[in-house]
Structures are given as structure tokens and as C-alpha cells.
Design an enzyme around this catalytic site. Structure first.
Site, PDB file in Angstrom:
ATOM      1  N   ARG A 199       0.849  -1.189   0.000  1.00  0.00           N
ATOM      2  CA  ARG A 199       0.000   0.000   0.000  1.00  0.00           C
ATOM      3  C   ARG A 199       0.884   1.238   0.000  1.00  0.00           C
ATOM      4  O   ARG A 199       2.087   1.172   0.270  1.00  0.00           O
ATOM      5  CB  ARG A 199      -0.908   0.024   1.235  1.00  0.00           C
ATOM      6  CG  ARG A 199      -1.847  -1.182   1.369  1.00  0.00           C
ATOM      7  CD  ARG A 199      -2.691  -1.034   2.620  1.00  0.00           C
ATOM      8  NE  ARG A 199      -3.647  -2.126   2.798  1.00  0.00           N
ATOM      9  CZ  ARG A 199      -3.418  -3.223   3.508  1.00  0.00           C
ATOM     10  NH1 ARG A 199      -2.243  -3.368   4.133  1.00  0.00           N
ATOM     11  NH2 ARG A 199      -4.333  -4.151   3.636  1.00  0.00           N
ATOM     12  N   LYS A 232      -2.278  -1.638   7.229  1.00  0.00           N
ATOM     13  CA  LYS A 232      -3.569  -1.025   7.516  1.00  0.00           C
ATOM     14  C   LYS A 232      -4.089  -1.508   8.860  1.00  0.00           C
ATOM     15  O   LYS A 232      -4.195  -2.700   9.121  1.00  0.00           O
ATOM     16  CB  LYS A 232      -4.556  -1.376   6.407  1.00  0.00           C
ATOM     17  CG  LYS A 232      -5.879  -0.643   6.491  1.00  0.00           C
ATOM     18  CD  LYS A 232      -6.738  -0.980   5.279  1.00  0.00           C
ATOM     19  CE  LYS A 232      -8.071  -0.238   5.312  1.00  0.00           C
ATOM     20  NZ  LYS A 232      -8.900  -0.561   4.118  1.00  0.00           N
ATOM     21  N   HIS A 310      -2.468   2.164  -6.149  1.00  0.00           N
ATOM     22  CA  HIS A 310      -3.041   0.958  -5.541  1.00  0.00           C
ATOM     23  C   HIS A 310      -3.309  -0.118  -6.587  1.00  0.00           C
ATOM     24  O   HIS A 310      -3.453  -1.298  -6.237  1.00  0.00           O
ATOM     25  CB  HIS A 310      -4.325   1.322  -4.796  1.00  0.00           C
ATOM     26  CG  HIS A 310      -4.707   0.336  -3.729  1.00  0.00           C
ATOM     27  ND1 HIS A 310      -3.979   0.177  -2.565  1.00  0.00           N
ATOM     28  CD2 HIS A 310      -5.731  -0.550  -3.647  1.00  0.00           C
ATOM     29  CE1 HIS A 310      -4.547  -0.753  -1.817  1.00  0.00           C
ATOM     30  NE2 HIS A 310      -5.600  -1.215  -2.451  1.00  0.00           N
ATOM     31  N   ARG A 313      -0.986  -2.995  -6.417  1.00  0.00           N
ATOM     32  CA  ARG A 313      -1.287  -3.996  -5.383  1.00  0.00           C
ATOM     33  C   ARG A 313      -2.325  -4.986  -5.910  1.00  0.00           C
ATOM     34  O   ARG A 313      -2.208  -6.190  -5.703  1.00  0.00           O
ATOM     35  CB  ARG A 313      -1.784  -3.289  -4.121  1.00  0.00           C
ATOM     36  CG  ARG A 313      -2.152  -4.202  -2.963  1.00  0.00           C
ATOM     37  CD  ARG A 313      -2.391  -3.366  -1.712  1.00  0.00           C
ATOM     38  NE  ARG A 313      -3.116  -4.064  -0.683  1.00  0.00           N
ATOM     39  CZ  ARG A 313      -2.562  -4.852   0.241  1.00  0.00           C
ATOM     40  NH1 ARG A 313      -1.258  -5.053   0.217  1.00  0.00           N
ATOM     41  NH2 ARG A 313      -3.290  -5.430   1.172  1.00  0.00           N
ATOM     42  N   HIS A 336      -4.341  -9.426   4.296  1.00  0.00           N
ATOM     43  CA  HIS A 336      -5.795  -9.365   4.427  1.00  0.00           C
ATOM     44  C   HIS A 336      -6.259 -10.293   5.541  1.00  0.00           C
ATOM     45  O   HIS A 336      -5.753 -11.406   5.690  1.00  0.00           O
ATOM     46  CB  HIS A 336      -6.478  -9.785   3.125  1.00  0.00           C
ATOM     47  CG  HIS A 336      -6.376  -8.755   2.036  1.00  0.00           C
ATOM     48  ND1 HIS A 336      -6.450  -9.068   0.702  1.00  0.00           N
ATOM     49  CD2 HIS A 336      -6.200  -7.412   2.100  1.00  0.00           C
ATOM     50  CE1 HIS A 336      -6.327  -7.968  -0.016  1.00  0.00           C
ATOM     51  NE2 HIS A 336      -6.184  -6.955   0.810  1.00  0.00           N
ATOM     52  N   TYR A 345      -9.800  -8.251  -4.885  1.00  0.00           N
ATOM     53  CA  TYR A 345      -8.684  -7.664  -5.613  1.00  0.00           C
ATOM     54  C   TYR A 345      -8.406  -8.393  -6.921  1.00  0.00           C
ATOM     55  O   TYR A 345      -7.622  -7.927  -7.732  1.00  0.00           O
ATOM     56  CB  TYR A 345      -7.405  -7.747  -4.756  1.00  0.00           C
ATOM     57  CG  TYR A 345      -7.250  -6.643  -3.754  1.00  0.00           C
ATOM     58  CD1 TYR A 345      -8.256  -6.341  -2.839  1.00  0.00           C
ATOM     59  CD2 TYR A 345      -6.085  -5.901  -3.693  1.00  0.00           C
ATOM     60  CE1 TYR A 345      -8.098  -5.334  -1.906  1.00  0.00           C
ATOM     61  CE2 TYR A 345      -5.916  -4.894  -2.760  1.00  0.00           C
ATOM     62  CZ  TYR A 345      -6.922  -4.619  -1.865  1.00  0.00           C
ATOM     63  OH  TYR A 345      -6.770  -3.619  -0.939  1.00  0.00           O
TER      64      TYR A 345
END
Length: 372
Positions: A199, A232, A310, A313, A336, A345
Site C-alpha cells: 500500500r 492497515k 493501488h 497492489r 488481508h 482484488y
């Protein structure tokens, strides 16, 4: 009667007693926002989470032309209608996020434990109410709310992006201008972002010491893995950590990183600065700069404007799955919590799906038979 308690953000803690304000309505509104910030701080939310929320509430109040104790559901409906109109209508997910912020603020100022209903009734003869309901807000009906045009880049598009970044270095050198070192750094950043599926914040916060030896892949030296320390965070939690392994299909990144570490980075004279990516002023690269750099490179590569940093990613996740890595490993590589998030994704290519289909048909020849 609700007993007054010293909760973070309570009215009596942010509104001094016995003070007569020249503009009491503005003073109370400012105190509400200050109290809301305190309440969010008590939940360990980050400043970068709280600041946009406060700005939105001020923006909504300015749009409505009313203070919170006079808001009605009609103000939300008018605000939403304004957001979806005009030359640049807001995305479905953006509007839902705005409405959620307004709902959270209203929950705070209508909770009697914080004392705002009593304060408003005594001062203005009105009390705040919840104005966001199921019947006037956007429902979350789809797992994917992003722009339809946003997808993982193909291998050719990733290569075009890298070629554009490398070409910029040569262009600057050929013109005899300053900036070739920064262009070399930017090319290395793009390649690192893709090779490890990072990220923006994770890229910006990398330190030299975050790259580690992987004993199972000793040939990669110091770049066998990278420890991501600023992943995150969950609500109110600290940044999540994870270790991302260098995969053989992307081991070209080892040469890129070795060149950056041994040859290019020292030319920035970083002294003892720990950052992996340093600026000409010996500082750490910023997230805003990463966004601007990607936009410039994307334009040079002639790629669709819907893509952002992004997208690399998303491409990493898709390509790892196409390489045949198990979904669980891919999930762990990108950090994740749920495989369903990783699945969002993914946009595997038609070629990959056709290979899977051909393999399935090869394993089950009876499927080739024509049905009677």
C-alpha cells in the site's frame, strides 16, 4: 434523569461553565466537534481518520446553513442530491462514507451520556436528532463499489509503466537537467510496490532495516523478505505487521534494490536517516508525492487515468494467483484478514482461466464427448 459522567467528549468537559459567549451557537458547535474528537481519541483513532470527519461535518453544516440541533433528515437528502449532481458526481462508496460520518456524529451528540441534548435544550430550546436512517441513506448492497474501469494491470501494462519510469531517467540525462537521481528512485519505488504488493503508506514508511534475509532463499541476500510495520490498522488498533516474502517470479526486484541501496541512495547523502526512500532534502518520501509520481508515470505510459498506485497492489494479487500460489499464501502476503477481501482484488485474465479450463478438460476427457 441521566447522571452526568466524565466521558471523553462530554459537554461539561469542553464547554466551560459560567462563560457567556458572544456567539453561543458557534461556540457550542465548535465544542461539539472538539468533544467528538476527544471521544474518537479515546478509541485510539488516528488523526488522519478524525480530521476528514470533522471537516465533513463542518462542510455539511455550511451546506445546510443550520447548526446540528436544527438538522432534519431533509438536510441529508439535499446534501446527497447535491453530491450526485453536477459535472463530477461522487461515487456510490464516497456518498455512503459521508452519510456514515454524519450518522456517527449524530449518534454522539444525541447520546444523553455526553450531555449535549440537555445543553442544547437549555441554551436553544431544541435538541439534536439522528437524521440518517435506512430510508434516506445509501445501502451497502455490493461487495465491490469501486469504479468499473479500475482493474488489475496486465503484464504488458505493468511493463509499460516500468519502461516509462526508466525512460524518464534517460530523458532527464539527455537534456542535462537535474532530477535523474530522483527519477531512478521513483522507478525503484514503482517496482518495489508491485513486487511486494504494498500500500502507499507501507511503501512510504519502509526503512532499510525492514528488508531481511530469508534463510530459505539465501541467494536473495538482504532482500529475501520485507517486514511491513505500517500495515492497515483495524478500528482504533495499531498498524498491523506482516512479512512479505520475495517470490521467484519477481526476484528481479533483488537487483533493483541492491543497486538502489549500494549505488543510488548514497548519492542523496542521507547520513543516518533510516528511510528506504529519501528525498533530495534528506527526508522521507511522502504519500502525496507517491500519488503525483504515479500519475505522471501513468500518463507517460499512456495508461487509463482510472488507475492509481493501488492498482499495482491489485495486480500483485492477481498475478500471484495466476502464477499458481494458493489463495491463503496470497492473503498472508498482502495482509488481508479474510480471503474474501483478497478475492475482491482479483481479476484473473482470460488466458489464465482458459489454461485452467484446458487442464480440467485434459483431466476429465469425458467432458469432451458430445452430449446425445
Amino acid at each position: 434523569m441521566v447522571r452526568r459522567v466524565d466521558l471523553a467528549g462530554a459537554a461539561h468537559l469542553v464547554l466551560p461553565e459560567g462563560v457567556r459567549h458572544l456567539d453561543p451557537e458557534t461556540a457550542v458547535f465548535d465544542a461539539m466537534l472538539s468533544g467528538w474528537e476527544r471521544q474518537q481519541q479515546s478509541r485510539f483513532l488516528r488523526p488522519e481518520t478524525m480530521a476528514p470527519r470533522v471537516r465533513l461535518i463542518r462542510r455539511f453544516a455550511e451546506f445546510a446553513g443550520l447548526y446540528p440541533w436544527r438538522w432534519t433528515p431533509g438536510e441529508v437528502e439535499a446534501f446527497t442530491a447535491d453530491l450526485v449532481s453536477g459535472a463530477r458526481p461522487r461515487a456510490h462508496s464516497t456518498i455512503r462514507g459521508y452519510q456514515l460520518t454524519i450518522r456517527l456524529f449524530c449518534e454522539f451528540i444525541t447520546d444523553p451520556r455526553y450531555g449535549w441534548p440537555t445543553e442544547c435544550e437549555q441554551r436553544f430550546g431544541q435538541v439534536p436528532a439522528q437524521i440518517c436512517h435506512e430510508w434516506n441513506t445509501v445501502a451497502h448492497l455490493s461487495d465491490v463499489e469501486g469504479q468499473p474501469g479500475r482493474r488489475a494491470l496486465t503484464y504488458e501494462e505493468v511493463q509499460a509503466l516500468f519502461d516509462a519510469a526508466d525512460a524518464r531517467v534517460e530523458q532527464i540525462r539527455s537534456r542535462g537537467r537535474k532530477g535523474s537521481l530522483a527519477a531512478l528512485r521513483d522507478a525503484a519505488i514503482l517496482k518495489t510496490t508491485y513486487a511486494y504488493g504494498l500500500r502507499r503508506r507501507e511503501v512510504a514508511r519502509l526503512d532499510l532495516a525492514d528488508f531481511r534475509l530469508n534463510s530459505r532463499a539465501a541467494g536473495y541476500g538482504l532482500f529475501g523478505s520485507v517486514q511491513v510495520r505500517y500495515g492497515k490498522a483495524s478500528r482504533g488498533g495499531p498498524p498491523k505487521r506482516r512479512t512479505v516474502l520475495t517470490v521467484p517470479e519477481m526476484d528481479w526486484i533483488v537487483e533493483v534494490l541492491n543497486q538502489w541501496r549500494e549505488e543510488i541512495r548514497p548519492l542523496f547523502s542521507p547520513a543516518a536517516h533510516p528511510a528506504m526512500w529519501v528525498t533530495e532534502r534528506r527526508g522521507r518520501i511522502s504519500i502525496n508525492y507517491l500519488n503525483e509520481m504515479f500519475t505522471r508515470t501513468r500518463q507517460d505510459a499512456g495508461l487509463d487515468g482510472v488507475h492509481d498506485l493501488h492498482s499495482l497492489r491489485h495486480s500483485y494479487v492477481t498475478h500471484l494467483l495466476e502464477f499458481g500460489y494458493p489463495p491463503l499464501m496470497v492473503q498472508q502476503q498482502v495482509g488481508h484478514a479474510y480471503q474474501s477481501t483478497t478475492a475482491l482484488y482479483t481479476s484473473v485474465s482470460d488466458e489464465f482461466r482458459n489454461r485452467l479450463l484446458e487442464q480440467s478438460l485434459h483431466d476429465h476427457p469425458e467432458l469432451w464427448e458430445t452430449a446425445p
